[in-house]
Enzyme design. Sequence first.
Site, PDB file in Angstrom:
ATOM      1  N   PRO A   1      25.400  19.712 -13.313  1.00 16.31           N
ATOM      2  CA  PRO A   1      23.991  19.553 -13.290  1.00 16.31           C
ATOM      3  C   PRO A   1      23.657  17.946 -13.616  1.00 16.31           C
ATOM      4  CG  PRO A   1      24.424  20.711 -15.415  1.00 16.31           C
ATOM      5  CD  PRO A   1      25.696  20.961 -14.365  1.00 16.31           C
ATOM      6  N   ASN A   2      22.946  17.266 -13.093  1.00 17.78           N
ATOM      7  CA  ASN A   2      22.381  15.912 -13.009  1.00 17.78           C
ATOM      8  C   ASN A   2      23.020  14.896 -12.655  1.00 17.78           C
ATOM      9  OD1 ASN A   2      19.800  16.539 -14.737  1.00 17.78           O
ATOM     10  ND2 ASN A   2      21.088  17.092 -16.474  1.00 17.78           N
TER      11      ASN A   2
ATOM     12  N   GLU B   1      39.863  19.686 -15.003  1.00 18.80           N
ATOM     13  CA  GLU B   1      38.424  19.243 -15.581  1.00 18.80           C
ATOM     14  C   GLU B   1      38.343  17.672 -15.691  1.00 18.80           C
ATOM     15  OE1 GLU B   1      38.090  20.455 -19.728  1.00 18.80           O
ATOM     16  OE2 GLU B   1      36.536  19.286 -19.866  1.00 18.80           O
TER      17      GLU B   1
ATOM     18  N   ALA C   1      27.044  18.837 -18.068  1.00 17.29           N
ATOM     19  CA  ALA C   1      26.756  19.562 -19.632  1.00 17.29           C
ATOM     20  C   ALA C   1      27.122  21.241 -19.770  1.00 17.29           C
ATOM     21  CB  ALA C   1      25.124  19.646 -19.772  1.00 17.29           C
TER      22      ALA C   1
ATOM     23  N   ASN D   1      33.912  18.643 -12.250  1.00 20.83           N
ATOM     24  CA  ASN D   1      32.890  17.779 -13.525  1.00 20.83           C
ATOM     25  C   ASN D   1      31.911  18.876 -13.783  1.00 20.83           C
ATOM     26  OD1 ASN D   1      31.495  16.435 -15.320  1.00 20.83           O
ATOM     27  ND2 ASN D   1      31.497  14.478 -13.963  1.00 20.83           N
TER      28      ASN D   1
ATOM     29  N   HIS E   1      35.891  13.931 -16.214  1.00 18.62           N
ATOM     30  CA  HIS E   1      34.656  13.556 -16.911  1.00 18.62           C
ATOM     31  C   HIS E   1      34.472  12.050 -16.518  1.00 18.62           C
ATOM     32  CE1 HIS E   1      33.668  17.331 -18.605  1.00 18.62           C
ATOM     33  NE2 HIS E   1      34.942  17.225 -18.941  1.00 18.62           N
TER      34      HIS E   1
ATOM     35  N   TYR F   1      27.264   5.840 -17.567  1.00 16.92           N
ATOM     36  CA  TYR F   1      27.989   6.279 -16.362  1.00 16.92           C
ATOM     37  C   TYR F   1      28.245   5.467 -15.233  1.00 16.92           C
ATOM     38  CZ  TYR F   1      26.776  10.771 -18.856  1.00 16.92           C
ATOM     39  OH  TYR F   1      26.594  11.667 -19.937  1.00 16.92           O
TER      40      TYR F   1
ATOM     41  N   ARG G   1      32.515  10.570 -27.980  1.00 12.00           N
ATOM     42  CA  ARG G   1      30.867  10.731 -27.747  1.00 12.00           C
ATOM     43  C   ARG G   1      30.481  11.526 -28.851  1.00 12.00           C
ATOM     44  NH1 ARG G   1      28.791  11.350 -21.886  1.00 12.00           N
ATOM     45  NH2 ARG G   1      26.879  10.698 -23.243  1.00 12.00           N
TER      46      ARG G   1
ATOM     47  N   ARG H   1      20.169   6.278 -13.057  1.00 10.14           N
ATOM     48  CA  ARG H   1      19.585   6.512 -14.578  1.00 10.14           C
ATOM     49  C   ARG H   1      21.002   6.131 -15.375  1.00 10.14           C
ATOM     50  NH1 ARG H   1      15.413   7.729 -12.297  1.00 10.14           N
ATOM     51  NH2 ARG H   1      14.166   9.439 -12.654  1.00 10.14           N
TER      52      ARG H   1
HETATM   53  O1  CA2 Z   1      31.149  11.986 -18.405  1.00 14.86           O
HETATM   54  C1  CA2 Z   1      30.800  13.032 -17.904  1.00 14.86           C
HETATM   55  O2  CA2 Z   1      31.397  12.855 -16.640  1.00 14.86           O
HETATM   56  C2  CA2 Z   1      30.036  14.298 -18.139  1.00 14.86           C
HETATM   57  O3  CA2 Z   1      30.578  15.233 -17.693  1.00 14.86           O
HETATM   58  C3  CA2 Z   1      28.546  13.769 -17.795  1.00 14.86           C
HETATM   59  C4  CA2 Z   1      27.641  14.913 -18.073  1.00 14.86           C
HETATM   60  C5  CA2 Z   1      27.485  15.033 -19.356  1.00 14.86           C
HETATM   61  O4  CA2 Z   1      26.713  16.048 -19.951  1.00 14.86           O
HETATM   62  C6  CA2 Z   1      28.988  15.320 -19.903  1.00 14.86           C
HETATM   63  O5  CA2 Z   1      28.935  15.646 -21.390  1.00 14.86           O
HETATM   64  C7  CA2 Z   1      30.078  14.488 -19.871  1.00 14.86           C
HETATM   65  C8  CA2 Z   1      26.291  14.226 -17.824  1.00 14.86           C
HETATM   66  C9  CA2 Z   1      25.725  14.138 -16.295  1.00 14.86           C
HETATM   67  C10 CA2 Z   1      24.737  13.751 -16.118  1.00 14.86           C
HETATM   68  O6  CA2 Z   1      24.761  12.459 -15.545  1.00 14.86           O
HETATM   69  C11 CA2 Z   1      23.518  11.725 -15.448  1.00 14.86           C
HETATM   70  C12 CA2 Z   1      23.600  10.579 -14.719  1.00 14.86           C
HETATM   71  C13 CA2 Z   1      22.573   9.789 -14.847  1.00 14.86           C
HETATM   72  C14 CA2 Z   1      21.517   9.940 -15.712  1.00 14.86           C
HETATM   73  C15 CA2 Z   1      21.294  10.946 -16.139  1.00 14.86           C
HETATM   74  C16 CA2 Z   1      22.554  11.985 -16.544  1.00 14.86           C
END
Ligand code: CA2
Length: 148
Positions: free
Chosen positions: A9-10, A97, A76, A73, A99, A22, A106, A17
């Site tokens: 997700p996301n 896995e 969340a 990946n 990230h 990221y 974090r 964003r």
């Molecule tokens: O670091 C990673 O790859 C994560 O899997 C990214 C997830 C986060 O929930 C994990 O804890 C770590 C978040 C992905 C959402 O990505 C966004 C990108 C731009 C704006 C908002 C969210």
Amino acid sequence: MKILFLNGPNLNLLGKREPDVYGHATLADIETEVRKRAKSLGVKVDFRQSNLEGELVDWIQEAKGNFDVIVLNAAAYTHTSVALRDAIAAVGVPTIEIHLSNIHAREKFRQKSLIAPVCCGQIAGFGQNSYILALEASINVKVDKKYH
Ligand code: CA2
């Protein structure tokens, strides 16, 4: 060899964003880099993203017999999803896995991965290069050899 890249997700928002966390690359940019490296390694890749937990579970189940390795990946869902963990364990396709960020550096809630115990290993904290490192690791993943 066929490798299935799954994104949770996301991750469709990447590059649009929170670039401080990221980076500036979009998921499409990352896919392009993965495909370039895959071509040079002579492996086939499929690259998918979903915001839906059930769709990710379906894709993990369907990977059996169709892919040699899953690179996941789970975003969340890494920290919440017993369903993804059960699917990885049930299907038995070696799963790496990954990230973008170093989840261990974090917030406390991101430091726990429910999927880590059923994955071959984890790559975290290298930005988009986490995907390339996982692709390279996939080549040498042995189904019957576990380093734990
Ligand atoms: O670091 C990673 O790859 C994560 O899997 C990214 C997830 C986060 O929930 C994990 O804890 C770590 C978040 C992905 C959402 O990505 C966004 C990108 C731009 C704006 C908002 C969210």
